[in-house]
Design a protein around this motif. Sequence first.
Motif, PDB file in Angstrom:
ATOM      1  N   MET A  34       0.839  -1.189   0.000  1.00  0.00           N
ATOM      2  CA  MET A  34       0.000   0.000   0.000  1.00  0.00           C
ATOM      3  C   MET A  34       0.878   1.245   0.000  1.00  0.00           C
ATOM      4  N   PRO A  35       0.665   2.157  -0.920  1.00  0.00           N
ATOM      5  CA  PRO A  35       1.449   3.378  -0.912  1.00  0.00           C
ATOM      6  C   PRO A  35       1.088   4.235   0.294  1.00  0.00           C
ATOM      7  N   GLU A  36       2.068   4.915   0.815  1.00  0.00           N
ATOM      8  CA  GLU A  36       1.876   5.812   1.944  1.00  0.00           C
ATOM      9  C   GLU A  36       1.238   5.098   3.127  1.00  0.00           C
ATOM     10  N   THR A  37       1.885   4.036   3.595  1.00  0.00           N
ATOM     11  CA  THR A  37       1.330   3.283   4.707  1.00  0.00           C
ATOM     12  C   THR A  37       1.484   4.010   6.028  1.00  0.00           C
ATOM     13  N   LEU A  38       2.492   4.843   6.160  1.00  0.00           N
ATOM     14  CA  LEU A  38       2.708   5.580   7.399  1.00  0.00           C
ATOM     15  C   LEU A  38       2.654   7.073   7.114  1.00  0.00           C
ATOM     16  N   PRO A  39       2.250   7.843   8.109  1.00  0.00           N
ATOM     17  CA  PRO A  39       2.268   9.293   7.893  1.00  0.00           C
ATOM     18  C   PRO A  39       3.701   9.818   7.834  1.00  0.00           C
TER      19      PRO A  39
END
Length: 77
Positions: A34-39
Amino acid sequence: MTHISPDPEPERSTGLEPGGGVPPGETPPAESSMPETLPRETHNPTKGWAKAPLTVIIVVAVLIAAFFLAYALVLIL
């Protein structure tokens, strides 16, 4: 922004039970990345070495080098 769903698609995955479960003995479908899994982390940016510890390390290294140089000169003379 497009987002890839981590849920398996029943029409493309074999062996799924109702509700998305996998029966015993079946290999579950692979996870999708998943793209951008963490802020984005902006509250704690890295700044490198602080000046005081770096100065202490350099001073200690220079003192050790000076000691060995003086010791070598005493042995030679």
